[in-house]
Scaffold this active site. Structure first.
Site, PDB file in Angstrom:
ATOM      1  N   ASN A   1       1.177  -1.223   0.341  1.00  0.00           N
ATOM      2  CA  ASN A   1       0.204  -0.288   0.049  1.00  0.00           C
ATOM      3  C   ASN A   1       0.435   0.993  -0.298  1.00  0.00           C
ATOM      4  O   ASN A   1       1.631   1.546   1.186  1.00  0.00           O
ATOM      5  CB  ASN A   1      -1.216   0.160   0.801  1.00  0.00           C
ATOM      6  CG  ASN A   1      -1.766   1.231   0.986  1.00  0.00           C
ATOM      7  OD1 ASN A   1      -2.517   1.701   0.752  1.00  0.00           O
ATOM      8  ND2 ASN A   1      -1.151   2.038   2.321  1.00  0.00           N
ATOM      9  N   GLU A   2       1.126   1.619  -1.057  1.00  0.00           N
ATOM     10  CA  GLU A   2       1.735   3.119  -1.545  1.00  0.00           C
ATOM     11  C   GLU A   2       3.002   3.719  -0.886  1.00  0.00           C
ATOM     12  O   GLU A   2       3.663   4.385  -1.220  1.00  0.00           O
ATOM     13  CB  GLU A   2       0.887   4.441  -0.312  1.00  0.00           C
ATOM     14  CG  GLU A   2      -0.613   4.667  -0.356  1.00  0.00           C
ATOM     15  CD  GLU A   2      -1.361   5.869   0.631  1.00  0.00           C
ATOM     16  OE1 GLU A   2      -2.429   6.134  -0.375  1.00  0.00           O
ATOM     17  OE2 GLU A   2      -0.449   6.225   1.619  1.00  0.00           O
ATOM     18  N   ASN A   3       3.768   2.139  -0.965  1.00  0.00           N
ATOM     19  CA  ASN A   3       5.106   2.343  -0.957  1.00  0.00           C
ATOM     20  C   ASN A   3       5.849   2.977  -2.240  1.00  0.00           C
ATOM     21  O   ASN A   3       6.895   3.732  -2.086  1.00  0.00           O
ATOM     22  CB  ASN A   3       5.824   0.852  -0.286  1.00  0.00           C
ATOM     23  CG  ASN A   3       5.160   1.202   1.088  1.00  0.00           C
ATOM     24  OD1 ASN A   3       4.971   2.226   1.658  1.00  0.00           O
ATOM     25  ND2 ASN A   3       5.741   0.215   1.701  1.00  0.00           N
TER      26      ASN A   3
ATOM     27  N   GLY B   1       5.097   6.342  -2.411  1.00  0.00           N
ATOM     28  CA  GLY B   1       6.026   7.330  -1.491  1.00  0.00           C
ATOM     29  C   GLY B   1       7.531   6.978  -1.980  1.00  0.00           C
ATOM     30  O   GLY B   1       7.848   8.103  -1.511  1.00  0.00           O
TER      31      GLY B   1
ATOM     32  N   SER C   1      -0.357  -0.669  -4.333  1.00  0.00           N
ATOM     33  CA  SER C   1      -1.955   0.534  -4.669  1.00  0.00           C
ATOM     34  C   SER C   1      -1.531   1.590  -3.958  1.00  0.00           C
ATOM     35  O   SER C   1      -1.431   1.589  -3.409  1.00  0.00           O
ATOM     36  CB  SER C   1      -2.850  -0.433  -4.284  1.00  0.00           C
ATOM     37  OG  SER C   1      -3.415  -0.026  -4.507  1.00  0.00           O
TER      38      SER C   1
END
Length: 815
Positions: free
Chosen positions: A422-424, A427, A468
């Site tokens: 999730n979002e890494n 990021g 994602s």
């Protein structure tokens, strides 16, 4: 035959000089709560007062008799833990049995013939994380907690919707397994369908005792009640059985067909030793499977790169929600609680649940319920919002964890997608991680190499995506709306919800808007507090950065922000949350098949808190829940603002399998309800399709008009379009009559509330929990025109008087 002895009883938890009774499965916090030694951290501002619990070591103890580990007739006894949270040393009679450092794995230790005092010593998760960080070096993180250095439920360290309650304990069942000769170590059923024939290929791993090394073994598998059967001889420690089921009934997502499930049974036996002798059954395994195909279409087209789930050849617009752990103490989540929450989820029209990467791989009861309810599961691997070191000891833990959970979960037909994180990836590119890392590992090797290799090896029947959001490659920005999955958070953080309409992403896998929980939930969680948006308890139960500021700005863009009126503020924040999510979904659904799905953040909560959820921490339904049921229904009618000088656009969305013969009435009305113009359209909307057309000019209110609005109706579907915001619109003072009927007799708590409108009544809401903490209303926000009548069904009310009912009704009022 293998024998199983549960070890749920007889545990104690060390605490000072007085051991406490310990519940297993459980955790330290729940044991301390049961003993009255800590306040309930969910209430008031108690949470910081129990922070010390997660900062010290704890020990679970019980006796293990010799008769349990040296069972008569068994060669081997294993101590099996389904879940230890997290860094633990297990000793038996003072001698070490093993060590663990991963909450998300199962563990097995040979304790044959050993007995005495069984201890499970848990180090502080903070100490474990610090020791790993000392080995790997610092990594960036979106929260000031060290969750990326320990394989533990990340959100137990707090999140922007969750408390910081760092748990420890034996959080899943523990048992002894006594066996001889051999046992089934791993069973991987690869279930596919081709040409109507179901195929099951079972890959089997066998563990043998020293005495059983050369003994002849057989495996036998069956599907259903004699539908298919296979038998084979085991040579060594591996075996493969294949079965075919002609005319297999297909498992479908809800709304597309039925969910037939087949019993798959496997038995391991020792071959008969001589003529006339019978095989000796050694071990067995049983799961339910479903036959279906699943693909992920990521083809490039004129709009970018798609992201469309295809089940049994049917392309699907995914109507999804994100799922977080339903309790910050996950050992408290029972199978019944899973089933209740997932039935609520399905009841909102949802067909996909994303298990988010900062939580846990849920219990089998979760996936069993999804199998039965037709809820597709998108399963994240457990990485969220941080740079994760790829060095030891974490790398080995990550691989073992992934292998363990892929094998455990792959029998479930509801599982349709593995997701790396999730979002890494986002990021790494956007959150200033790259310069801070200076070449250090950050998790990319997990998401782009290790995890896809594990899925391809163990579970090639399902697609994998690296993250994602993720555009599919570094050729595009990781959160590019034109490519792959997209997270839309700028709207909630900085903009008006109308700006959801500014783009058509290929798949929106996160977006959301906050609102407080139900009033009864607040009263329970904040006892004795005079409720206000900025009261101490309300602020403590608001974990988002500037959460109340964003709530207030969201309201102020559309309504006058009420000063000193908590009830009005509470209602308007609920309205804005529901409208925001509806705005996004209606827009994106109207652009199917370019946009192929939305996953709302989030369906549930893990404690009572102001958050993005549709079901609050006490299980009460927010207005958003009812709005999801409307916008996720098979048939949706929506009016969308036009571009430039173009008038509004009418979109009729039909996700059902049959064509929709829709008779749609369009009316331009004045604020007082007077009709200016009307037009009836007969529209045929093909199955799984969208019909769009511009509203005729004579029906479109003038741009910027504060005195006219547009309504589209078809059967029980309604869409309302105002050319201006609510605060600018010339709403009349709402006037309506209220009657209370008791069809089941007075005093039952079940009533029907009949509302008759004499003016325009916008977004009428009955807050049923004001009539009793267990009261529920079957309807959310509704807009009535003059002369219309609405019947609301309420169950579980303790106060059904007319005055109480009227006081529980809210609607939009003129500025």
């Amino acid at each position: 035959m293998k024998e199983v002895l549960p070890l749920a009883e007889g545990w104690s938890l060390s605490y000072s000089d007085n051991p406490l009774p310990a519940q297993v499965p459980g955790c330290v916090h729940t044991d301390l709560l049961a003993a009255g030694l800590i306040p309930d951290p969910f209430l008031g501002v108690n949470e910081p007062a129990v922070a010390w619990v997660g900062q010290r070591a704890w020990t679970y103890v019980r006796d293990l008799p010799g008769s349990d580990t040296a069972g008569e007739g068994h060669e081997r006894t294993d101590l099996v833990f389904d879940g230890l949270d997290t860094a633990a040393t297990i000793t038996l009679d003072g001698r070490e049995v093993g060590r663990t450092r991963n909450m998300h794995r199962r563990y097995r230790f040979d304790v044959t013939g050993r007995h005495g005092r069984l201890e499970v010593d848990f180090a502080s998760a903070y100490d474990e994380a610090a020791s790993v960080r000392a080995l790997t070096g610092e990594r960036p993180n979106v929260y000031p907690e060290p969750f990326q250095y320990i394989r533990k439920m990340a959100c137990s360290f707090g999140w922007d919707w969750g408390p910081t309650l760092v748990t420890a304990g034996i959080w899943r069942p523990v048992r002894l397994e006594r066996w001889s000769t051999a046992r089934l170590a791993d069973v991987r059923p690869l279930v596919t369908v081709e040409g109507g024939t179901g195929r099951v290929e079972i890959c089997i791993e066998i563990e043998r005792t020293a005495q059983g090394t050369a003994r002849p073994l057989t495996v036998r598998a069956t599907v259903g009640d004699g539908l298919a059967e296979a038998r084979g001889v085991v040579e060594g420690t591996h075996a493969v059985l294949t079965m075919e089921v002609p005319d297999a009934a297909l498992w479908w997502p809800r709304g597309y067909g039925d969910q037939p499930l087949y019993d798959l049974k496997l038995e391991l036996a020792e071959e008969a030793a001589g003529q006339g002798a019978e095989e000796r059954l050694l071990d067995s395994w049983h799961r339910r499977i479903g036959f279906r195909t699943v693909e992920l279409d990521r083809s490039a087209d004129e709009h970018g790169t798609g992201f469309t789930l295809v089940v049994n050849g049917e392309r699907i617009f995914a109507r999804g929600v994100n799922w977080i752990p339903d309790d910050v103490f996950p050992s408290r989540i029972t199978p019944d609680r899973y089933r209740t929450r997932l039935r609520q989820t399905a009841g909102a029209g949802v067909d996909l649940v994303r298990v988010w990467g900062g939580g846990i791989y849920e219990d089998d009861a979760f996936y069993d319920a999804c199998d039965e309810l037709g809820l597709m599961v998108w399963q994240d691997f457990l990485f969220a919002c941080a740079a994760y070191p790829e060095e030891q000891p974490l790398r080995g833990e990550v691989e073992a964890e992934a292998r363990d959970n892929v094998v455990r979960l792959m029998p479930h037909p509801s599982l349709v997608l593995w997701n790396g994180n999730n979002e890494n990836l986002w990021g790494f590119r956007d959150w200033d991680w790259e310069p801070e890392l200076r070449g250090d590992s950050w998790g990319g090797g997990y998401y782009l190499d290790l995890l896809p290799r594990i899925v391809a090896e163990l579970d090639p029947t399902r697609p994998y995506t690296a993250g994602s959001p993720w555009s599919g490659s570094w050729d595009h920005h990781p959160n590019d709306p034109a490519h792959g999955t997209y997270h839309s958070w700028e709207v909630w953080n900085r903009r008006d919800y109308a700006e959801y309409r500014d783009s058509v992403p290929r798949f929106v896998s996160e977006f959301g808007w906050q609102a407080p929980p139900a009033l009864a939930t607040l009263r329970r969680a904040l006892p004795g507090e005079r409720l206000a948006p900025d009261s101490p308890g309300m602020l403590h139960h608001q974990k988002a950065e500037d959460g109340n500021g964003k709530l207030n700005r969201g309201v102020a863009r559309h309504f006058d922000l009420p000063e000193g009126d908590f009830d009005r503020w509470h209602y308007l924040t609920q309205v804005v949350q529901a409208r925001a999510i509806a705005t996004g979904i209606e827009h994106w659904r109207s652009h199917w098949p370019v946009c192929a799905g939305t996953i709302v953040w989030q369906i549930n909560d893990c404690w009572p808190v102001s958050s993005w959820s549709a079901i609050d921490g006490d299980g009460r339904l927010k207005p958003l829940y009812h709005e999801l049921r409307r916008v996720y229904a098979d048939r949706l009618l929506t009016l969308q603002p036009g571009d430039g000088d173009d008038g509004p656009v009418l979109a009729a969305v039909n996700q059902s399998a049959e064509p929709w013969q829709a008779r749609i009435t369009l009316r331009r009305l004045r604020a007082d309800g007077t009709e200016v113009a009307e037009h009836v359209l007969d529209v045929t909307v093909a199955a799984r399709a969208v019909h769009r057309r511009t509203v005729p000019r004579d029906l479109a209110p003038a741009q910027g008009s504060a005195k006219e609005f547009l309504v589209a109706d078809s059967e029980d579907l309604r869409s309302v379009h105002l050319p201006v915001t609510d605060r600018e619109f010339a709403y009349p003072v709402p006037h309506y009559d209220v009657a209370v009927e008791s069809p089941m007799g007075a005093g039952t708590g079940n009533v029907e509330v009949v509302v008759t409108a004499h003016t325009l009544v916008r977004d009428l809401l009955l807050q049923a929990d004001r009539l009793g903490p267990d009261a529920v209303c079957d309807t959310g926000l509704r807009t009535l025109l003059p002369g219309e009548q609405l019947r609301l069904r309420v169950t579980g009310a303790t106060d059904t008087g007319a005055n109480a009912v009227r006081a529980a009704l809210f609607c939009v009022e003129p500025a």
